[in-house]
Design a protein around this motif. Structure first.
Motif: not given
Length: 186
Positions: A96-97, A176-179, A182-184
């Motif tokens: 993740i960037k 926020r970035y994990i979500n 997970l939501q592609n």
């Protein structure tokens, strides 16, 4: 500037053994050694967890002394810009960037190189960035002076520093970035 977080797709992003009890964390490390023996994480020494918690306590203490805002007990780890070496750590690697502008910079500390060798008593080469923690503006000056380690030392020939490590002391942007992941949506 972008911050990168590398992880195994089968486990997911921003999973930290530091958030577990010592007993649970040791079980996770044993499972990694058994199930993913070819990953970099499987090569960690027996005292890795104790060392990690010790170095994290140093990071936290120094960051608080610098006026940093610590909103969680242990940091999430990221690196400044892409690290070719870290991208080989996991059998099923992803990353993740996140642009630095999305973070409150008062919740990020940095080490020039991995925090373990930075604060290890075994590394005594006299380099000015050993045993030091930086805020955002200070790390910009160190990067200006030395460049990014992955550009001059990706293979580790010139010392243990292979990237600039960022320590994220807040959950806000990370969640926020994990979500999004997970939501592609990334």
């Amino acid at each position: 500037m972008y911050l990168y977080h590398y992880f195994d797709k089968s486990i997911g992003p921003f999973r930290s053994i530091s958030d577990l009890s010592v007993e649970e964390a040791k079980k996770v490390l044993e499972k990694i050694k058994k199930d993913k023996p070819n990953s970099q994480c499987a090569l960690r020494h027996d005292k890795y967890l104790e060392d990690r918690l010790y170095y994290e306590s140093i990071l936290r203490e120094l960051f608080i002394k610098k006026g940093g805002r610590v909103e969680r007990q242990n940091p999430y780890y990221m690196v400044v810009e892409h690290s070719p070496w870290l991208s080989t750590w996991y059998e099923n690697c992803d990353f993740i960037k996140i642009p630095i502008e999305e973070f409150d910079i008062d919740t990020i500390s940095f080490t020039y190189g991995d925090s373990h060798p930075t604060f290890s008593p075994r590394v005594n080469d006299g380099r000015e960035y050993r045993k030091k923690l930086y805020n955002y503006y200070e790390i910009l000056e160190i990067i200006k002076k030395y460049g990014l380690p992955q550009d001059w030392n990706n293979d580790g020939r010139f010392g243990p520093e292979r990237y600039v490590e960022a320590h994220i002391w807040s959950d806000k942007v990370i969640y926020r970035y994990i979500n999004k992941y997970l939501q592609n949506e990334l």
